[in-house]
Design a protein around this motif. Structure first.
Motif, PDB file in Angstrom:
ATOM      1  N   LEU A 247       0.826  -1.213   0.000  1.00  0.00           N
ATOM      2  CA  LEU A 247       0.000   0.000   0.000  1.00  0.00           C
ATOM      3  C   LEU A 247       0.858   1.259   0.000  1.00  0.00           C
ATOM      4  CD1 LEU A 247      -2.867  -0.999   2.439  1.00  0.00           C
ATOM      5  CD2 LEU A 247      -3.010  -0.659  -0.032  1.00  0.00           C
ATOM      6  N   ARG A 248       1.951   1.248   0.769  1.00  0.00           N
ATOM      7  CA  ARG A 248       2.865   2.403   0.794  1.00  0.00           C
ATOM      8  C   ARG A 248       3.470   2.634  -0.575  1.00  0.00           C
ATOM      9  NH1 ARG A 248       4.346   0.429   5.883  1.00  0.00           N
ATOM     10  NH2 ARG A 248       6.095  -0.693   4.981  1.00  0.00           N
ATOM     11  N   VAL A 249       3.890   1.564  -1.238  1.00  0.00           N
ATOM     12  CA  VAL A 249       4.477   1.684  -2.572  1.00  0.00           C
ATOM     13  C   VAL A 249       3.447   2.230  -3.548  1.00  0.00           C
ATOM     14  CG1 VAL A 249       5.363   0.348  -4.521  1.00  0.00           C
ATOM     15  CG2 VAL A 249       6.243  -0.062  -2.244  1.00  0.00           C
ATOM     16  N   ARG A 250       2.229   1.732  -3.462  1.00  0.00           N
ATOM     17  CA  ARG A 250       1.171   2.206  -4.368  1.00  0.00           C
ATOM     18  C   ARG A 250       0.870   3.684  -4.152  1.00  0.00           C
ATOM     19  NH1 ARG A 250      -4.265  -0.824  -6.055  1.00  0.00           N
ATOM     20  NH2 ARG A 250      -5.352   0.967  -6.928  1.00  0.00           N
ATOM     21  N   ARG A 251       0.802   4.120  -2.887  1.00  0.00           N
ATOM     22  CA  ARG A 251       0.558   5.544  -2.603  1.00  0.00           C
ATOM     23  C   ARG A 251       1.707   6.410  -3.086  1.00  0.00           C
ATOM     24  NH1 ARG A 251      -1.716   3.788   2.608  1.00  0.00           N
ATOM     25  NH2 ARG A 251       0.386   4.070   3.411  1.00  0.00           N
TER      26      ARG A 251
ATOM     27  N   HIS B 253       3.711   5.747  -5.557  1.00  0.00           N
ATOM     28  CA  HIS B 253       3.636   5.774  -7.015  1.00  0.00           C
ATOM     29  C   HIS B 253       2.568   6.774  -7.469  1.00  0.00           C
ATOM     30  CE1 HIS B 253       3.164   4.685 -11.122  1.00  0.00           C
ATOM     31  NE2 HIS B 253       3.808   3.560 -11.064  1.00  0.00           N
ATOM     32  N   SER B 254       1.439   6.783  -6.799  1.00  0.00           N
ATOM     33  CA  SER B 254       0.355   7.726  -7.146  1.00  0.00           C
ATOM     34  C   SER B 254       0.797   9.173  -6.923  1.00  0.00           C
ATOM     35  CB  SER B 254      -0.887   7.441  -6.303  1.00  0.00           C
ATOM     36  OG  SER B 254      -1.422   6.193  -6.641  1.00  0.00           O
ATOM     37  N   ARG B 255       1.492   9.433  -5.816  1.00  0.00           N
ATOM     38  CA  ARG B 255       1.987  10.785  -5.547  1.00  0.00           C
ATOM     39  C   ARG B 255       2.959  11.228  -6.628  1.00  0.00           C
ATOM     40  NH1 ARG B 255       2.341   9.182  -0.189  1.00  0.00           N
ATOM     41  NH2 ARG B 255       4.530   8.692  -0.465  1.00  0.00           N
ATOM     42  N   THR B 256       3.843  10.335  -7.021  1.00  0.00           N
ATOM     43  CA  THR B 256       4.817  10.663  -8.059  1.00  0.00           C
ATOM     44  C   THR B 256       4.129  10.938  -9.379  1.00  0.00           C
ATOM     45  OG1 THR B 256       6.460   9.305  -6.948  1.00  0.00           O
ATOM     46  CG2 THR B 256       6.880   9.860  -9.245  1.00  0.00           C
ATOM     47  N   ARG B 257       3.154  10.100  -9.724  1.00  0.00           N
ATOM     48  CA  ARG B 257       2.423  10.284 -10.975  1.00  0.00           C
ATOM     49  C   ARG B 257       1.685  11.626 -10.985  1.00  0.00           C
ATOM     50  NH1 ARG B 257      -0.116   5.791 -10.890  1.00  0.00           N
ATOM     51  NH2 ARG B 257      -2.052   6.580 -10.052  1.00  0.00           N
ATOM     52  N   ARG B 258       1.071  11.999  -9.861  1.00  0.00           N
ATOM     53  CA  ARG B 258       0.387  13.298  -9.777  1.00  0.00           C
ATOM     54  C   ARG B 258       1.380  14.451  -9.886  1.00  0.00           C
ATOM     55  NH1 ARG B 258      -2.697  10.724  -5.706  1.00  0.00           N
ATOM     56  NH2 ARG B 258      -1.401  11.701  -4.122  1.00  0.00           N
ATOM     57  N   ALA B 259       2.541  14.319  -9.256  1.00  0.00           N
ATOM     58  CA  ALA B 259       3.559  15.369  -9.321  1.00  0.00           C
ATOM     59  C   ALA B 259       4.083  15.537 -10.742  1.00  0.00           C
ATOM     60  CB  ALA B 259       4.705  15.049  -8.366  1.00  0.00           C
ATOM     61  N   VAL B 260       4.302  14.432 -11.428  1.00  0.00           N
ATOM     62  CA  VAL B 260       4.766  14.497 -12.817  1.00  0.00           C
ATOM     63  C   VAL B 260       3.705  15.162 -13.687  1.00  0.00           C
ATOM     64  CG1 VAL B 260       5.295  13.083 -14.846  1.00  0.00           C
ATOM     65  CG2 VAL B 260       6.357  12.557 -12.652  1.00  0.00           C
ATOM     66  N   SER B 261       2.463  14.779 -13.491  1.00  0.00           N
ATOM     67  CA  SER B 261       1.373  15.356 -14.267  1.00  0.00           C
ATOM     68  C   SER B 261       1.262  16.860 -14.027  1.00  0.00           C
ATOM     69  CB  SER B 261       0.058  14.671 -13.905  1.00  0.00           C
ATOM     70  OG  SER B 261      -0.986  15.179 -14.669  1.00  0.00           O
ATOM     71  N   LYS B 262       1.394  17.273 -12.778  1.00  0.00           N
ATOM     72  CA  LYS B 262       1.331  18.700 -12.446  1.00  0.00           C
ATOM     73  C   LYS B 262       2.501  19.453 -13.067  1.00  0.00           C
ATOM     74  CE  LYS B 262       0.986  21.972  -8.661  1.00  0.00           C
ATOM     75  NZ  LYS B 262       0.943  22.144  -7.216  1.00  0.00           N
ATOM     76  N   ALA B 263       3.695  18.860 -13.020  1.00  0.00           N
ATOM     77  CA  ALA B 263       4.871  19.504 -13.611  1.00  0.00           C
ATOM     78  C   ALA B 263       4.696  19.683 -15.113  1.00  0.00           C
ATOM     79  CB  ALA B 263       6.121  18.681 -13.315  1.00  0.00           C
ATOM     80  N   ILE B 264       4.116  18.689 -15.758  1.00  0.00           N
ATOM     81  CA  ILE B 264       3.873  18.794 -17.206  1.00  0.00           C
ATOM     82  C   ILE B 264       2.854  19.888 -17.493  1.00  0.00           C
ATOM     83  CG2 ILE B 264       2.879  17.585 -19.196  1.00  0.00           C
ATOM     84  CD1 ILE B 264       4.203  15.010 -18.044  1.00  0.00           C
TER      85      ILE B 264
END
Length: 53
Positions: free
Chosen positions: A8-12, A14-25
């Motif tokens: 669950l920690r790894v999944r969360r 990963h989701s945080r990273t994906r959101r951060a990448v999306s926001k940066a783009i």
């Protein structure tokens, strides 16, 4: 149970990273920077999530 918690920690994370990448783009100042971010994200397996309508 610790294995489940670790997954669950790894999944969360990963989701945080994906959101951060999306926001940066989305907030990239120049198109070249945006293109570079997209290229890096694709190389690492992160895809920009589709906009919800």
């Amino acid at each position: 149970m610790s294995n489940l918690a670790a997954r669950l920690r790894v999944r969360r994370a990963h989701s945080r990273t994906r959101r951060a990448v999306s926001k940066a783009i989305d907030t990239a100042a120049a198109t070249t920077v945006r293109d570079e971010l997209i290229t890096i994200a694709q190389k690492h397996g992160y895809q920009k999530s589709k906009a919800r309508v």
